[in-house]
Scaffold this motif. Structure first.
Motif, PDB file in Angstrom:
ATOM      1  N   SER C 312     -82.303 -80.781  12.497  1.00  0.00           N
ATOM      2  CA  SER C 312     -81.245 -80.256  13.363  1.00  0.00           C
ATOM      3  C   SER C 312     -79.885 -80.780  12.930  1.00  0.00           C
ATOM      4  CB  SER C 312     -81.485 -80.687  14.812  1.00  0.00           C
ATOM      5  OG  SER C 312     -82.614 -80.030  15.332  1.00  0.00           O
ATOM      6  N   LEU C 313     -78.893 -79.912  13.041  1.00  0.00           N
ATOM      7  CA  LEU C 313     -77.507 -80.357  12.861  1.00  0.00           C
ATOM      8  C   LEU C 313     -77.003 -80.934  14.175  1.00  0.00           C
ATOM      9  CD1 LEU C 313     -75.876 -77.397  10.869  1.00  0.00           C
ATOM     10  CD2 LEU C 313     -77.122 -79.401  10.011  1.00  0.00           C
ATOM     11  N   THR C 314     -76.054 -81.841  14.100  1.00  0.00           N
ATOM     12  CA  THR C 314     -75.327 -82.242  15.299  1.00  0.00           C
ATOM     13  C   THR C 314     -74.303 -81.148  15.591  1.00  0.00           C
ATOM     14  OG1 THR C 314     -73.620 -83.342  14.032  1.00  0.00           O
ATOM     15  CG2 THR C 314     -75.548 -84.671  14.658  1.00  0.00           C
ATOM     16  N   PRO C 315     -73.781 -81.088  16.826  1.00  0.00           N
ATOM     17  CA  PRO C 315     -72.752 -80.083  17.113  1.00  0.00           C
ATOM     18  C   PRO C 315     -71.577 -80.181  16.147  1.00  0.00           C
ATOM     19  CG  PRO C 315     -73.590 -80.991  19.158  1.00  0.00           C
ATOM     20  CD  PRO C 315     -74.204 -81.798  18.050  1.00  0.00           C
ATOM     21  N   LEU C 316     -71.228 -81.408  15.741  1.00  0.00           N
ATOM     22  CA  LEU C 316     -70.101 -81.584  14.824  1.00  0.00           C
ATOM     23  C   LEU C 316     -70.434 -81.009  13.446  1.00  0.00           C
ATOM     24  CD1 LEU C 316     -67.298 -82.890  14.977  1.00  0.00           C
ATOM     25  CD2 LEU C 316     -68.273 -84.900  13.855  1.00  0.00           C
ATOM     26  N   GLN C 317     -71.642 -81.303  12.961  1.00  0.00           N
ATOM     27  CA  GLN C 317     -72.054 -80.751  11.665  1.00  0.00           C
ATOM     28  C   GLN C 317     -72.091 -79.226  11.724  1.00  0.00           C
ATOM     29  OE1 GLN C 317     -75.792 -82.879  11.499  1.00  0.00           O
ATOM     30  NE2 GLN C 317     -75.096 -84.193   9.824  1.00  0.00           N
ATOM     31  N   PHE C 318     -72.569 -78.717  12.852  1.00  0.00           N
ATOM     32  CA  PHE C 318     -72.644 -77.261  13.014  1.00  0.00           C
ATOM     33  C   PHE C 318     -71.251 -76.647  12.952  1.00  0.00           C
ATOM     34  CE2 PHE C 318     -72.721 -73.525  15.933  1.00  0.00           C
ATOM     35  CZ  PHE C 318     -73.524 -72.696  15.164  1.00  0.00           C
ATOM     36  N   GLU C 319     -70.291 -77.309  13.585  1.00  0.00           N
ATOM     37  CA  GLU C 319     -68.921 -76.786  13.571  1.00  0.00           C
ATOM     38  C   GLU C 319     -68.389 -76.693  12.133  1.00  0.00           C
ATOM     39  OE1 GLU C 319     -66.226 -79.129  15.871  1.00  0.00           O
ATOM     40  OE2 GLU C 319     -64.546 -77.728  15.574  1.00  0.00           O
ATOM     41  N   GLU C 320     -68.668 -77.750  11.359  1.00  0.00           N
ATOM     42  CA  GLU C 320     -68.215 -77.748   9.966  1.00  0.00           C
ATOM     43  C   GLU C 320     -68.885 -76.633   9.176  1.00  0.00           C
ATOM     44  OE1 GLU C 320     -65.751 -79.545   8.591  1.00  0.00           O
ATOM     45  OE2 GLU C 320     -65.485 -80.053  10.729  1.00  0.00           O
ATOM     46  N   THR C 321     -70.187 -76.505   9.388  1.00  0.00           N
ATOM     47  CA  THR C 321     -70.918 -75.463   8.674  1.00  0.00           C
ATOM     48  C   THR C 321     -70.370 -74.087   9.023  1.00  0.00           C
ATOM     49  OG1 THR C 321     -72.919 -76.802   8.549  1.00  0.00           O
ATOM     50  CG2 THR C 321     -73.221 -74.417   8.414  1.00  0.00           C
ATOM     51  N   MET C 322     -70.098 -73.879  10.309  1.00  0.00           N
ATOM     52  CA  MET C 322     -69.596 -72.563  10.741  1.00  0.00           C
ATOM     53  C   MET C 322     -68.264 -72.230  10.071  1.00  0.00           C
ATOM     54  SD  MET C 322     -71.631 -70.841  12.493  1.00  0.00           S
ATOM     55  CE  MET C 322     -70.504 -69.612  13.189  1.00  0.00           C
ATOM     56  N   LYS C 323     -67.425 -73.228   9.884  1.00  0.00           N
ATOM     57  CA  LYS C 323     -66.135 -72.960   9.227  1.00  0.00           C
ATOM     58  C   LYS C 323     -66.353 -72.412   7.822  1.00  0.00           C
ATOM     59  CE  LYS C 323     -63.466 -76.529  11.637  1.00  0.00           C
ATOM     60  NZ  LYS C 323     -63.081 -77.951  11.515  1.00  0.00           N
ATOM     61  N   LYS C 324     -67.289 -73.037   7.116  1.00  0.00           N
ATOM     62  CA  LYS C 324     -67.544 -72.588   5.741  1.00  0.00           C
ATOM     63  C   LYS C 324     -68.237 -71.225   5.732  1.00  0.00           C
ATOM     64  CE  LYS C 324     -67.604 -77.220   3.861  1.00  0.00           C
ATOM     65  NZ  LYS C 324     -68.482 -78.310   3.429  1.00  0.00           N
ATOM     66  N   VAL C 325     -69.152 -71.038   6.674  1.00  0.00           N
ATOM     67  CA  VAL C 325     -69.851 -69.757   6.737  1.00  0.00           C
ATOM     68  C   VAL C 325     -68.847 -68.625   6.986  1.00  0.00           C
ATOM     69  CG1 VAL C 325     -71.410 -68.383   8.206  1.00  0.00           C
ATOM     70  CG2 VAL C 325     -72.121 -70.637   7.384  1.00  0.00           C
ATOM     71  N   ARG C 326     -67.880 -68.885   7.850  1.00  0.00           N
ATOM     72  CA  ARG C 326     -66.873 -67.836   8.110  1.00  0.00           C
ATOM     73  C   ARG C 326     -66.074 -67.500   6.864  1.00  0.00           C
ATOM     74  NH1 ARG C 326     -66.613 -69.851  13.500  1.00  0.00           N
ATOM     75  NH2 ARG C 326     -65.248 -71.550  12.825  1.00  0.00           N
ATOM     76  N   ARG C 327     -65.780 -68.524   6.071  1.00  0.00           N
ATOM     77  CA  ARG C 327     -65.010 -68.254   4.845  1.00  0.00           C
ATOM     78  C   ARG C 327     -65.853 -67.449   3.845  1.00  0.00           C
ATOM     79  NH1 ARG C 327     -62.398 -73.275   2.285  1.00  0.00           N
ATOM     80  NH2 ARG C 327     -61.473 -71.609   1.020  1.00  0.00           N
ATOM     81  N   ILE C 328     -67.154 -67.746   3.808  1.00  0.00           N
ATOM     82  CA  ILE C 328     -68.029 -66.955   2.926  1.00  0.00           C
ATOM     83  C   ILE C 328     -68.109 -65.511   3.436  1.00  0.00           C
ATOM     84  CG2 ILE C 328     -70.387 -66.675   2.060  1.00  0.00           C
ATOM     85  CD1 ILE C 328     -69.402 -69.145   0.843  1.00  0.00           C
ATOM     86  N   ARG C 329     -68.206 -65.352   4.735  1.00  0.00           N
ATOM     87  CA  ARG C 329     -68.252 -63.999   5.317  1.00  0.00           C
ATOM     88  C   ARG C 329     -67.041 -63.172   4.895  1.00  0.00           C
ATOM     89  NH1 ARG C 329     -71.767 -60.599   6.599  1.00  0.00           N
ATOM     90  NH2 ARG C 329     -70.501 -59.602   8.194  1.00  0.00           N
TER      91      ARG C 329
END
Lengths: 333, 333, 333, 333
Positions: C312-329
């Motif tokens: 599991s990611l922590t909420p903080l790790q998830f937030e970071e991942t989401m930022k990168k995922v959005r840039r890939i999108r």
């Protein structure tokens, strides 16, 4: 390393094993659990032949705490290795794009492809001269003549060349090759690996069809322990039950290998998928997943050239793919 | 061979492909189905590179009707091949038992084991001199010295010897060896196979960890197409998700191979299972399943010899196993 | 469909088979090759039981030209399906992010995680109430109580919820669930699939550990043929010989499925890899490879919570991942 | 159980984990190696959720010393279980032969086959009434009507019947069935297993296509922990890369399971191989390998019956196979 002894082990057998461990320079920490003896080994266990140990009658289980690879291990070499290939770098933030045809066919073909892929951003030229084929009746490559044509293309474009070796007796022919590729079927051809360990050429080592990540690293270790630390690892798909794609591309090896080793990791989506329409999405995925480079088949594609499969991109398709790969690199780099 | 074209194929593309087939000496039978063209190819298609054909943009599917292997094919050689190994036969009703230690260690060891296995009914002696090891830091065998000890044991017992080659450059050293073994990791070392095809020695070809039955036969074809038809096939387990046994022994290959080829099929339950207590039941199963021979590790087992795993039987265990195997042979033979 | 008959087939057997095909409404196109009869079947072959046909004594080989799935097939439904989940869309350019804990534990936990993942951009909340566990002695989930807590979190955040069903008898409990998940182990629990086909709820269908792409589509077909066309496919890793990662994430299924079907494809990098440090790179890779959504485990991670793995990611790790995922999108969309 | 902590673990984290273990009633034996803490757990660890433990951030590795299955474990139940099926025994030296058609088709068919297999030595009758099929468009069995026909055949011949259940809601229909079969696809349908654990009927549990030996035993444990200890294990092939046979029959599970568990082990060579000509050699191999029984498809084979594949033996072939199987039994029993 933790060694668990079987329940029926006699006191004498245990003492013999402990003595043997101590003779190897290890200290042994012993305790009991559920009527089983657990031996914790303290010291450098890299000389212990685990496979053999596990097979001893009195041994129930061996748990490794440290990895059996040393020179390739990031623990002992925390920084990324950067491999220099004729001035082009790979690893440590430098991204390599190795492109070209599956097989070298003619001078015109290889030079035309080389110019095209260079124009689209490739940093190295690939092309097969010696081809491993499942059937002895299939085309086996142009061999020495193919190597000459590759060098001709290098002269024309300045691109370093990457090509596969199948036999250590051919090493002389590879003197001017920039990166020597070891194909998937030869990943555990240990005699070939040892010989390559005596050269100083960058080696692109492809993961075997049914080889684990650890075995890939142990094969890199064969080359590195011989003195040649210029090893580039390459994921090109593993064999699974799924038959829709030629192989199953295992992209999670990218971050796993980055954790375990300092060596650069390249991905070959062409051989892994076997279908040109899957190459672009998997090239993008590999790049987003952190690969240090890509290896892509490109062919100038005369309509019926039988040596060019749907696995190869046309130069135009490659150009489009490269544009997207560069945009992905901006996100991950 | 049946070739199905993709829906969008143009008339011109189709005509080019048909012409190409005809240039290869084939007749083409064409019909339509669901807006797709189906081409039935009539004639000798063994020269067609199916892998390449499948990758053509316009080709949806290639269905093989005949097998790509010829010299190994039972269709063209209906009788069982019987391989003669220094007077001992294998195949066509003759059952071979190849036994001995994983590695040759000392003269005493190999001679003692050789005498013991001969007394229990072994027909050939095995022993590793050159050892393929995953780690460069593990014991690599006694090499040339090991071959000498094997020949010494042959002189003492009269048993023909079977031992593994890892490098074509060592061929001279194998002059007095009776059967040259190609290990699983080298099953697709095509350069080695070609070289062995130029000798006249019986070759024991082990199936690779992730190789299909067809690939095993194509590797046999590499040796046979070079002129050496003395090939013995060996099943020694394939790599699957199951980790309880070292590999997964695939015994159904015995009848499958007997259907497809005239070559003898030997089973190695020691490497396949990795546990001595599984060797006897799997040796019996392989015999009942129709194997032409067994390859079994036997060690004279000093209590702590680290080069002897629980995978090896003791001479006493081997004797017991042989008694049962003989009784099974009476049922199947 | 092309059916190749075995060499020894009698004229009468052939005529019986042809008659049987004609009785199924098919036309049969017949020709000879290598003494074998090839039957090309023309018409709608979807009613033919290929598996059975292949097993007929006189049949050597059946080659499919058209796929056995119809409702899921892109050929008959060229546009992407867009599934509406409580106003949030998935497919056809709409990207879904399904996040939340492996198991629902307490009201505080699920609400805290729900708020956190919503703030970082998740579009749906996942959480297990009924947990399939290999051991009967392991925690099996909060069951009905867990569903109540999920609905509470939905009320608080407005996020639609996604949760797994294990038993068709529980369907009543799932009335307010937005997306019903079918886990990998139940992908071929056909009785459950049929029952879900009678509902109109979106179904998230996970690929089984050892199931092919075609079998995944056939399981979707079970649901769709019952009347429920709201199926979301999910890749979550397959079982291979590699043990470093929990499973082998097969990202090439994304473009393959997009070619074959109009249904949206989601990737779950958490279960596939089993290691939190591999989740971000594989989430990015899946996004770059064209996935229509991600399913990610997030836990608010009290230091020793045993139901929260490193997967599991922590909420903080998830937030970071989401930022990168959005840039890939931005690159792929 | 041995738990190795990661190198960076803080003193506080370690103390929290040790306290947690102690709260579970375990004693913890601690020592250092290579800057890593190793915790040896002493006591009953069966309540520990290993999968979860392994996923903890601070845990590098968990090594199991004792198996997670209890009721199925031979350690706690050294004698072979003997399952009584209507007076016919299986296990502990009693050999069962379960034969019959894949699907029940008509009263004549099932009774004719039942009489034939009984005459050749079968001890139980198999036949599918509810059929799991990959495609929703394929024949799904005669269902309740099929069960009635099976019971009719039982009345005529006295053979106990074995048939597959796919849905716990059908349990009432199975009241007069002697052995309830759980198919490979349902091996981890835990809800179904739990329900069967509440009955007292013998359960024939087939190994899933991609399930390990341990998972098979854990699924048996689901049934046994519910109170029903009448479990018969069945190997029927696993899914591998090899496509020549339908599945890969893994016969080494026979001795492995006999080591690990007291439950009887049956082998199904028909489904495993998918080819009738492989059934006899694999039936013989399984018997020689120590199986407690066989499960074989037999069909009375009207020439074109499409529900009868080449996988089924004719009654005559079955009779011949049984003769050889009996001779092999004389050697192993």
């Amino acid at each position: 390393m933790v060694t668990v002894l079987k329940a029926g082990t006699t006191e004498e057998q245990k003492r013999m094993l402990i003595k043997w461990f101590e003779d190897q320079g290890l200290r042994v920490h012993e305790y009991e659990n559920d009527n089983q003896t657990v031996l914790g080994l303290i010291g450098d266990t890299s000389g212990i032949d685990v496979e053999m140990l596990e097979l001893l009658d009195i041994v129930e289980h061996v748990a490794l705490i440290s990895e059996p690879f040393k020179k390739a291990n990031r623990k002992f070499h925390p920084e990324d290795s950067v491999i220099d290939v004729g001035g082009r770098k790979i690893g440590g933030g430098s991204f390599a794009v190795i492109a070209g045809p599956c097989s070298v066919e003619t001078e015109e073909q290889i030079i035309e492809v080389a110019k095209a892929v260079k124009a689209s951003g490739a940093t190295m030229l690939r092309g097969g001269a010696f081809k491993p084929r499942t059937s002895p009746y299939d085309f086996q490559g142009l061999k020495a003549e193919g190597l000459k044509l590759l060098l001709e293309a290098k002269r024309e474009t300045g691109l370093p060349i990457v090509t596969e070796i199948m036999n250590q007796d051919h090493l002389d022919l590879f003197e001017d090759v920039d990166v020597i590729q070891v194909g998937a079927r030869n990943m555990q051809n240990f005699e070939l690996l040892k010989e390559l360990g005596r050269t100083d050429k960058p080696i692109l080592l492809k993961r075997g069809l049914a080889n684990t990540i650890k075995e890939l690293l142990m094969s890199a270790e064969y080359i590195m322990s011989g003195g040649n630390e210029n090893v580039i690892l390459c994921e090109r798909g593993i064999r699974t039950f799924e038959t829709y794609t030629r192989n199953t591309l295992d992209l999670s090896v990218i971050p796993v290998l980055h954790n375990l080793t300092h060596l650069p990791v390249v991905v070959d989506p062409s051989h892994a998928t076997g279908h040109s329409d899957l190459v672009e999405p998997m090239a993008m995925a590999a790049t987003a997943g952190g690969a240090d480079g890509l290896m892509i088949e490109v062919h100038n594609n005369p309509p019926m050239a039988l040596c060019d499969g749907a696995q190869s991109l046309t130069p135009l398709q490659f150009e489009e793919t490269m544009k997207k790969v560069r945009r992905i690199r901006e996100v991950v780099a």
